[in-house]
Design a protein around this motif. Structure first.
Motif, short mmCIF file in Angstrom:
data_model
loop_
_atom_site.label_atom_id
_atom_site.label_comp_id
_atom_site.label_asym_id
_atom_site.label_seq_id
_atom_site.Cartn_x
_atom_site.Cartn_y
_atom_site.Cartn_z
N VAL A 165 -14.20 -7.25 15.64
CA VAL A 165 -15.21 -7.45 14.60
C VAL A 165 -14.77 -8.53 13.61
O VAL A 165 -15.55 -9.42 13.25
CB VAL A 165 -15.49 -6.12 13.87
N ASP A 166 -13.52 -8.45 13.19
CA ASP A 166 -13.00 -9.45 12.23
C ASP A 166 -13.13 -10.87 12.78
O ASP A 166 -13.61 -11.78 12.09
CB ASP A 166 -11.53 -9.15 11.91
N ALA A 167 -12.67 -11.06 14.01
CA ALA A 167 -12.62 -12.41 14.57
C ALA A 167 -13.98 -12.91 15.03
O ALA A 167 -14.38 -14.04 14.74
CB ALA A 167 -11.63 -12.44 15.74
N LEU A 168 -14.72 -12.07 15.75
CA LEU A 168 -15.96 -12.51 16.36
C LEU A 168 -17.06 -12.75 15.32
O LEU A 168 -17.90 -13.64 15.49
CB LEU A 168 -16.43 -11.49 17.39
N SER A 169 -17.06 -11.97 14.25
CA SER A 169 -18.08 -12.17 13.22
C SER A 169 -18.00 -13.56 12.62
O SER A 169 -19.02 -14.19 12.31
CB SER A 169 -17.95 -11.11 12.12
N THR A 170 -16.79 -14.08 12.47
CA THR A 170 -16.62 -15.43 11.94
C THR A 170 -17.06 -16.48 12.96
O THR A 170 -17.76 -17.45 12.64
CB THR A 170 -15.15 -15.66 11.56
N GLN A 171 -16.69 -16.27 14.21
CA GLN A 171 -17.02 -17.24 15.26
C GLN A 171 -18.52 -17.36 15.50
O GLN A 171 -19.02 -18.43 15.84
CB GLN A 171 -16.33 -16.84 16.56
N LEU A 172 -19.25 -16.24 15.31
CA LEU A 172 -20.68 -16.23 15.62
C LEU A 172 -21.58 -16.43 14.41
O LEU A 172 -22.80 -16.36 14.52
CB LEU A 172 -21.05 -14.91 16.31
N ALA A 173 -20.98 -16.69 13.25
CA ALA A 173 -21.77 -16.81 12.02
C ALA A 173 -22.81 -17.91 12.12
O ALA A 173 -23.95 -17.75 11.67
CB ALA A 173 -20.84 -17.06 10.83
N GLU A 174 -22.47 -19.04 12.72
CA GLU A 174 -23.41 -20.15 12.80
C GLU A 174 -24.61 -19.82 13.67
O GLU A 174 -25.69 -20.40 13.49
CB GLU A 174 -22.71 -21.40 13.34
N ARG A 175 -24.45 -18.89 14.59
CA ARG A 175 -25.57 -18.49 15.45
C ARG A 175 -26.40 -17.36 14.81
O ARG A 175 -27.40 -16.93 15.40
CB ARG A 175 -25.05 -18.02 16.82
N GLY A 176 -25.99 -16.90 13.65
CA GLY A 176 -26.71 -15.83 13.00
C GLY A 176 -26.55 -14.48 13.69
O GLY A 176 -27.31 -13.54 13.43
N ILE A 177 -25.56 -14.37 14.57
CA ILE A 177 -25.28 -13.09 15.24
C ILE A 177 -24.31 -12.30 14.39
O ILE A 177 -23.23 -12.81 14.04
CB ILE A 177 -24.69 -13.32 16.65
N THR A 178 -24.67 -11.10 14.03
CA THR A 178 -23.78 -10.27 13.23
C THR A 178 -22.96 -9.38 14.14
O THR A 178 -23.41 -8.95 15.20
CB THR A 178 -24.55 -9.40 12.22
N VAL A 179 -21.72 -9.11 13.71
CA VAL A 179 -20.81 -8.25 14.45
C VAL A 179 -20.22 -7.25 13.47
O VAL A 179 -19.56 -7.63 12.50
CB VAL A 179 -19.68 -9.06 15.12
N ASN A 180 -20.49 -5.98 13.71
CA ASN A 180 -20.02 -4.92 12.82
C ASN A 180 -19.53 -3.74 13.63
O ASN A 180 -19.69 -3.69 14.85
CB ASN A 180 -21.16 -4.46 11.89
N ALA A 181 -18.95 -2.78 12.93
CA ALA A 181 -18.50 -1.55 13.59
C ALA A 181 -18.78 -0.36 12.70
O ALA A 181 -18.86 -0.48 11.47
CB ALA A 181 -17.01 -1.62 13.91
N VAL A 182 -18.94 0.78 13.33
CA VAL A 182 -18.92 2.05 12.60
C VAL A 182 -17.65 2.77 13.02
O VAL A 182 -17.18 2.64 14.15
CB VAL A 182 -20.16 2.92 12.90
N ALA A 183 -17.09 3.54 12.09
CA ALA A 183 -15.88 4.31 12.37
C ALA A 183 -16.17 5.77 12.07
O ALA A 183 -16.09 6.21 10.92
CB ALA A 183 -14.71 3.80 11.52
N PRO A 184 -16.56 6.54 13.09
CA PRO A 184 -16.86 7.95 12.85
C PRO A 184 -15.63 8.75 12.46
O PRO A 184 -14.51 8.45 12.89
CB PRO A 184 -17.40 8.43 14.21
N GLY A 185 -15.88 9.78 11.66
CA GLY A 185 -14.85 10.75 11.35
C GLY A 185 -15.03 11.98 12.22
O GLY A 185 -15.18 11.87 13.44
N PHE A 186 -15.06 13.17 11.61
CA PHE A 186 -15.25 14.40 12.38
C PHE A 186 -16.74 14.57 12.66
O PHE A 186 -17.52 14.90 11.76
CB PHE A 186 -14.70 15.61 11.64
N ILE A 187 -17.14 14.33 13.90
CA ILE A 187 -18.54 14.44 14.30
C ILE A 187 -18.67 15.63 15.25
O ILE A 187 -17.88 15.79 16.18
CB ILE A 187 -19.01 13.15 15.00
N GLU A 188 -19.68 16.45 15.02
CA GLU A 188 -19.89 17.67 15.82
C GLU A 188 -20.41 17.30 17.21
O GLU A 188 -21.58 16.99 17.39
CB GLU A 188 -20.89 18.58 15.12
#
Length: 445
Positions: free
Chosen positions: A362-385
Motif C-alpha cells: 500500500v505504501d509503495a504502490l499508492s505513490t506509484q499509481l497517484a498519477e493514474r488516479g488509482i487509489t491503494v488502501n488497506a483495512v486491518a481487521p481486529g477481532f472479527i466474529e
C-alpha cells in the motif's frame, strides 16, 4: 455470534448486578439516516461552513454551539455527532478548544454518537509549532475514543489545504453506520476531487473483483459491494466452488474458480472480468490463510504457503490488473491486512510478516499509481466474529473480544463497509491509508 459466556453476561441477573453490557452498535442499512440527532459543528476551521451547508442539504440539523442554558429551554439536546474543525490551529494553545468545546459536547452525546476532529496533515506544514499542534491531535483523539461509552466513537481526519471533497467523504463515512467498528483512527485526505455518486448505490456501474469470496469476510465484502451497486466477480479456490457459486448467485455476480497463487491467476481474472463485464474498476485482495506455529517450530510449508497466498499473490495479481487494458485510471485497490501486521501475534510470525508486507504494498504502490488516479488502501481487521475466531480457545477468545474501546468483537460486515467506502468514487482523496477496523483494539498502534 455468541457463546455461553456472552449469554451469561447478557442475562437479566447480570444486568441487575451491574455487569458491563456492550452496546448494540448502529450499523448501516440502506435508507437509514446518516446519524441520529443533531450534529454540532464547531472549531472555526476552514471546512466548518461547508460541512454545515452539506449536512443541511441532507436534512440533518447542524448547530454551531450548544445551548448554554438547556434547562431554560426545557429540552436537553442529545447530539448524534460532534465535528470539531481545528484545521486552522497554529499553536498548541489552540488545542484548548478540545477541552472548552469538546468536554461539554461529550456530555451531551447520544448512544452510538460520533466524534470527528478535523486537523491539517502535518506533512504539508513547515513551521515546527504547526506540525506539533496537528500531530498532537492524534494522541488527543485516540485518548478521547477510549473515554467514550455507549457505542460512541472518535476519529481524526487530517486534510491538506484544499481537501473539501476528501474531508466530506471521510466525515460522511465516519458519521454513518458504516463506521460502527472504526474507532480511534486517523484518515489522511489529499486535495483530489471525488466524483459524485448515488448515495444508496455509490458503486453502480463498477466492476469489482473480490478474492477469497466464498465465505467469511470475503463473502460479506462481495455482498456489500453488490448492495452498493457493483457487479462482483467472486474469486476463490476450486475446492470452495460450491460455496463460491452460492455467493455469486446470491448477489447476481459471477464466480471464478482460481487459486490466486497460480502463475496464470492474474491473466485469468483479467480475462474473465474484461470479457464478461468490460473492465475491472475495483480489486479487493482479501484471500488469506493462517498456518500458526511458534517460529522455533515453523516448517517450510507453513511459512511458504502463508507468504504465497497472503503476500506474493497480491504482487502477481497486480502485475496483470495494472497492465494496459485491465484497470482504467481512477480505479481502486483495497487490500485486507491485519492488526497482526501492526502489533504482531504470538505464533503468527509468518502471518504477521505477510500482513505487514501488505501494508508495504500500500505504501509503495499508492505513490506509484497517484498519477493514474488509482487509489491503494488497506483495512486491518481486529477481532472479527467469524467461524475461525469461534474456534479460538475460550479464554483467549473472550479476552480478544473485549480488549477494545467498544468492548465487543466486530462483524465481517464492519470490514466490508470500510472496504466499500474506500472503493467509492467519492473516496478519491484517500490513498496510501491503513484503516484499522478493530473497535480501537488495545493491541497495536
Amino acid at each position: 455470534m455468541t457463546d455461553i459466556f456472552s449469554t451469561i453476561i447478557g442475562s437479566p441477573i447480570a444486568r441487575r448486578v451491574g455487569v458491563p453490557q456492550p452496546t448494540r452498535l448502529r450499523r448501516y442499512e440502506p435508507g437509514m439516516p446518516l446519524c441520529e440527532g443533531p450534529v454540532l459543528v464547531a472549531g472555526g476551521g476552514r471546512f466548518a461552513d461547508g460541512l454545515v451547508t452539506w449536512l443541511g442539504e441532507l436534512g440533518i440539523r447542524a448547530i454551531r454551539a450548544l445551548d448554554p442554558n438547556p434547562s431554560d429551554s426545557g429540552e436537553a439536546t442529545r447530539l448524534g455527532a460532534v465535528v470539531l474543525d481545528l484545521s486552522e490551529a497554529r499553536d498548541p494553545q489552540d488545542l484548548d478548544a478540545l477541552r472548552v468545546v469538546g468536554a461539554p459536547a461529550l456530555r451531551s452525546l447520544a448512544r452510538n454518537a460520533r466524534v470527528v476532529v478535523i486537523g491539517t496533515d502535518p506533512a504539508t506544514l513547515g513551521e515546527v509549532s504547526h506540525v506539533a499542534t496537528h500531530r498532537a491531535l492524534e494522541g488527543a483523539v485516540r485518548s478521547i475514543a477510549k473515554e467514550l461509552r455507549h457505542g460512541a466513537t472518535a476519529n481524526l481526519v487530517l486534510a491538506q489545504q484544499d481537501s473539501s471533497d476528501g474531508v466530506r467523504s471521510a466525515v460522511e463515512f465516519l458519521l454513518s453506520g458504516r463506521s460502527a467498528y472504526v474507532d480511534g483512527q486517523v484518515i489522511r485526505v489529499d486535495d483530489r476531487t471525488g466524483a459524485n455518486a448515488d448515495a444508496v448505490r455509490p458503486l453502480a456501474g463498477k466492476v469489482a473483483v473480490v478474492t477469497g469470496a466464498a465465505r467469511g469476510i470475503g463473502a460479506e465484502i462481495a455482498r456489500v459491494m453488490a448492495r452498493d451497486g457493483a457487479t462482483v466477480v467472486a474469486v476463490d479456490v476450486p475446492a470452495a466452488g460450491d460455496a463460491l457459486a452460492a455467493v455469486a448467485n446470491e448477489i447476481r455476480g459471477t464466480a471464478l474458480q482460481v487459486d490466486v497463487t497460480a502463475a496464470d491467476a492474474g491473466r485469468r481474472i483479467v480475462d474473465h472480468a474484461v470479457t464478461r463485464h468490460g473492465s475491472i474498476d475495483v480489486v479487493v485482495h482479501n484471500a488469506g490463510i493462517t498456518r500458526d506455529k511458534l517460529l522455533v517450530n515453523m516448517d517450510e510449508s507453513r511459512w511458504g504457503s502463508v507468504m504465497a497466498v497472503n503476500l506474493r499473490s497480491i504482487l502477481q495479481l497486480n502485475d496483470a490488473i495494472l497492465a494496459p487494458g485491465a484497470m482504467p485510471d481512477g480505479g481502486r485497490i483495497v487490500c485486507v491486512a491485519s492488526i497482526a501486521g501492526i502489533a504482531g501475534n504470538r505464533g503468527q510470525t509468518n502471518y504477521g510478516a505477510s500482513k505487514a508486507g501488505v501494508i508495504g504494498i500500500v505504501d509503495a504502490l499508492s505513490t506509484q499509481l497517484a498519477e493514474r488516479g488509482i487509489t491503494v488502501n488497506a483495512v486491518a481487521p481486529g477481532f472479527i466474529e467469524t467461524d475461525m475466531t469461534a474456534r479460538i480457545p475460550f479464554a483467549t477468545r473472550e479476552i480478544g473480544r473485549r480488549m477494545n474501546s467498544l468492548q465487543q468483537g466486530g462483524t465481517p460486515k464492519d470490514v466490508a463497509e470500510t472496504i466499500a467506502w474506500l472503493a467509492q468514487p467519492g473516496a478519491a482523496a484517500v490513498t496510501g491509508q491503513v484503516v484499522r477496523v478493530c473497535g480501537q483494539s488495545l493491541l497495536g498502534a
